[in-house]
Write an enzyme that holds these catalytic residues in place. Structure first.
Site, PDB file in Angstrom:
ATOM      1  N   GLU A 209      20.769  61.423  14.846  1.00 44.38           N
ATOM      2  CA  GLU A 209      22.128  60.778  15.209  1.00 44.38           C
ATOM      3  C   GLU A 209      20.884  60.178  16.306  1.00 44.38           C
ATOM      4  OE1 GLU A 209      25.437  63.086  15.513  1.00 44.38           O
ATOM      5  OE2 GLU A 209      26.253  62.547  13.362  1.00 44.38           O
ATOM      6  N   HIS A 244      24.151  73.783  22.901  1.00 41.84           N
ATOM      7  CA  HIS A 244      25.548  72.390  21.027  1.00 41.84           C
ATOM      8  C   HIS A 244      26.326  73.845  20.870  1.00 41.84           C
ATOM      9  CE1 HIS A 244      22.650  70.036  21.333  1.00 41.84           C
ATOM     10  NE2 HIS A 244      21.956  70.282  20.808  1.00 41.84           N
ATOM     11  N   ARG A 300      37.536  74.792   7.914  1.00 46.11           N
ATOM     12  CA  ARG A 300      37.663  76.338   8.376  1.00 46.11           C
ATOM     13  C   ARG A 300      37.862  76.114   9.560  1.00 46.11           C
ATOM     14  NH1 ARG A 300      34.463  77.196  12.305  1.00 46.11           N
ATOM     15  NH2 ARG A 300      32.560  76.153  12.586  1.00 46.11           N
TER      16      ARG A 300
END
Length: 670
Positions: A209, A244, A300
């Site tokens: 990306e 991250h 989730r």
């Protein structure tokens, strides 16, 4: 605790296919709803908190996750063995594995989550991007194709334009993720990201990306039922990240206004609606300050779900279970209200002073603040538990709610200040420094903020002074008096009281390898006094039944928390946390010094890459080898310029903490 409504009894026994804090969290709500709970555990978790809390517990394998918490067959067998009718996957491990949901369905077990088809559609970062593009959800430009050869990936990166982000297609949590700013670094980043992704998720596929500079991370909680109802429960901001991985999460986002909030929530509902989503999930976006772009969907419950619960008054685990019962969601979109502000900090067993290296060992002290005045604790450990190298090192979450963001930050900081954990190193001081930083309070942050401010956030705190050294003496006296309480009628059991005369006792303390600090106690007839430097100070202290003691020095009374382990003292005073060494008055100190030329394993792990050859000339900081520790890769580097004299390991070796892996011979000064 939020009110739990009486459920329909579609199932009565729930197995939690997880461990640690999230297993304890699910057990709490399930039991409040009248459900019987079953825990699973590995050899390493025999005495873990979640095992104690559940009604039943089943051993499912050895310590390594692949032999226990990732073993689908053993978890299904545990459910059958205990009569469980449903399985809650928590987060991590098998929570986003479609084959696990399919295995539960095949075994006639209710899976508390979306269907396997929904997980497949949204769980793949590549596949979900294609789906979102068709649904009209805004995307970051990128490559999400099936071809995984280096040439194809490099061509895609060059077309997108550097910097780019390499991301594991099958996972999250920062694993298998690399920022690449130049084409020359791309090949090595791909190899490393794929290796880490394979180890963490069993799938080495990656996507590429465009990397958004100075980004903010915004995510929206969604939940859907099997009757076609789909809600968004406002947004969270998770911009404060490191490697991250989220460190601090808050809700609502302080960045968005009401119009922007509605826009991003509408985009989230559109994204989840593309697969008719059922269950709890999160739609994640990245913002460049003007627009928001879809990143991925986590199918989730999220680690940070408590902040959403605190601003909405909704128990998301309860709603998950109700959806699994087949019920309709209790509220409609226009009935949801946002109240106040909530902020969460993740407490980890890691050492910020050593590049956040995970810390393992037995927790000797575990003291947490009370859950009052808007403070919530989601815990996975307690005193006596062992933090092993096999799993994620999160110990607890401290969450604060208040009417305003500033007040919530203050409450969170106060809660962190009252956390005392010993036996392992934690990131608590780092978290306090982070949330009280002026730029964080002012919301002038992006996802790179922690890395830029790392030096300031991890610098050594205030050095101990008069209060701390005097408190150290009082702590020793309190401990000695407690040991002497079997003879309560003896006047000598209270600070060495004497009917006539005075005596003195000399205490010597040291911080690390620093200079010695001497405190002299004078006691006997009359008040006790301390001499420190050129000061003489009246000493008055009294132990508290709940722990710690009150110390009065020069007319100022302070509460002190103290933990003494042999000759090591931990103190928490109004000035902060301090570790002191009480020098043995009989000369028994025996220190070991490890040569700086030896590269040793900081924790048990697996050697996954050798990055230099014997005989190589190294500059300070050059990479020597990479270890996989707690599912994360740790690169060990040269401590100084020199020559790599020897390598004492090979790829694939499983090494123990302290094992010598390499030796660097320093370059002789000219």
């Amino acid at each position: 605790m939020m009110q739990v409504l009486a459920p329909y009894r579609r199932f009565r026994t729930l197995l939690i296919a997880n461990r640690g804090e999230i297993a304890c969290r699910v057990i709490r709500t399930a039991r409040a709803m009248g459900l019987r709970t079953v825990a699973v555990y590995s050899e390493a978790d025999r005495d873990a908190l979640h095992v104690t809390l559940a009604d039943e517990a089943v051993l499912i394998g050895e310590a390594r996750a692949r032999d226990s918490y990732l073993n689908i067959e053993r978890i299904i067998a545990a459910a059958k063995q205990t009569g469980a009718e449903a399985v809650h996957p928590g987060y991590g491990f098998l929570s986003e594995r479609a084959e696990f949901a399919e295995a539960c369905a095949a075994a006639n077990l209710v899976f508390v989550g979306p269907t396997a088809a929904m997980m497949t559609a949204m769980g793949s970062k590549s596949g979900s991007k294609e789906l979102m593009e068709k649904a009209g959800v805004p995307l970051v430009p990128g490559y999400h194709g099936e071809a995984q050869d280096e040439a194809t990936l490099l061509a895609a990166a060059e077309k997108i334009g550097f910097p780019v982000l390499v991301k594991a297609s099958a996972g999250g949590g920062g694993r298998g993720m690399r920022i690449v700013r130049e084409a020359g670094d791309f090949a090595a980043a791909i190899v490393s990201a794929k290796r880490e992704a394979q180890a963490a998720f069993g799938d080495d596929r990656v996507l590429i990306e465009r990397y958004v500079d100075n980004p903010r991370h915004i995510e929206v909680q969604v939940i859907g039922d099997s009757h076609g109802n789909l809600l968004s429960l406002f947004e969270r901001e998770c911009t404060l990240q490191r490697r991250h991985q989220k460190v601090i999460e808050e809700a609502p986002s302080p960045t968005l206004n009401a119009q922007q909030r509605e826009a991003v929530c509408a985009a989230a509902r559109k994204a989840a609606g593309a697969v008719n989503y059922v269950g709890a999930g999160t739609i994640e976006f990245v913002s460049d300050g003007k627009d928001v772009f879809f990143i991925e969907m986590n199918t989730r419950l999220q680690v940070e779900h408590p902040v959403t619960e605190l601003i909405t008054g909704i128990d998301l685990v309860e709603w998950q279970l109700r959806v699994a019962f087949g019920e309709k969601l209790p509220l409609q979109q226009d009935q949801l209200c946002l109240h106040g502000h909530a902020i969460e900090a993740r407490v980890y067993a890691e050492n910020p002073q050593k590049n956040f290296m995970p810390s393992v060992g037995r927790i000797k002290t575990w003291q947490m603040p009370p859950e009052t005045d808007g403070l919530r604790l989601d815990l996975g450990y307690r005193a006596g538990d062992t933090v092993s190298p096999y799993y994620d090192a999160m110990l607890a979450k401290v969450i604060a709610w208040a009417p305003t963001r500033d007040a919530a930050i203050d409450r969170l900081n106060r809660g962190l200040e009252q956390c005392d954990i010993r036996g392992v190193v934690t990131n608590i001081p780092f978290l306090s420094a982070l949330i009280t930083h002026d730029e964080v309070r002012g919301n002038r942050i992006d996802t790179g903020f922690i890395e830029r401010e790392l030096s300031a956030l991890t610098q050594d705190g205030v050095q101990p002074g008069e209060l701390e050294f005097c408190a150290a003496v009082a702590a020793i006296l309190v401990q000695e008096q407690a040991a002497a309480q079997h003879d309560q009628n003896s006047p000598w059991s209270t600070a060495g009281w004497m009917p006539v005369g005075r005596r003195q006792r000399r205490f010597v303390f040291r911080i690390g390898h620093g200079p010695e600090h001497v405190v002299t106690l004078r006691y006997g007839s009359g008040p006790a006094e301390l001499e420190y430097g050129d000061r003489t100070i009246a000493l008055d202290y009294a132990a508290r039944p709940t722990g710690g003691f009150d110390l009065s020095l020069g007319g100022v009374r302070s509460h002190v928390v103290a933990v003494i382990e042999g000759h090591e003292l931990y103190l928490r005073t109004r000035n902060g946390r301090f570790d002191l060494h009480w020098v043995d008055p009989f000369g028994g100190d025996d220190e070991e010094h490890v040569g700086e030329d030896r590269i040793v394993a900081p924790l048990p792990g697996t050697v996954v890459a050798l990055l230099a050859k014997e005989g190589a000339t190294l500059e300070k900081g050059d990479a020597i080898l990479t270890l996989e520790v707690m599912k994360m890769e740790q690169t060990l580097r040269a401590p100084f310029a020199g020559v790599l004299k020897s390598l004492r390991c090979k790829v694939g070796d499983i090494v123990q903490e302290g094992a010598e892996l390499a030796e660097v011979e320093p370059t002789e000064a000219e």
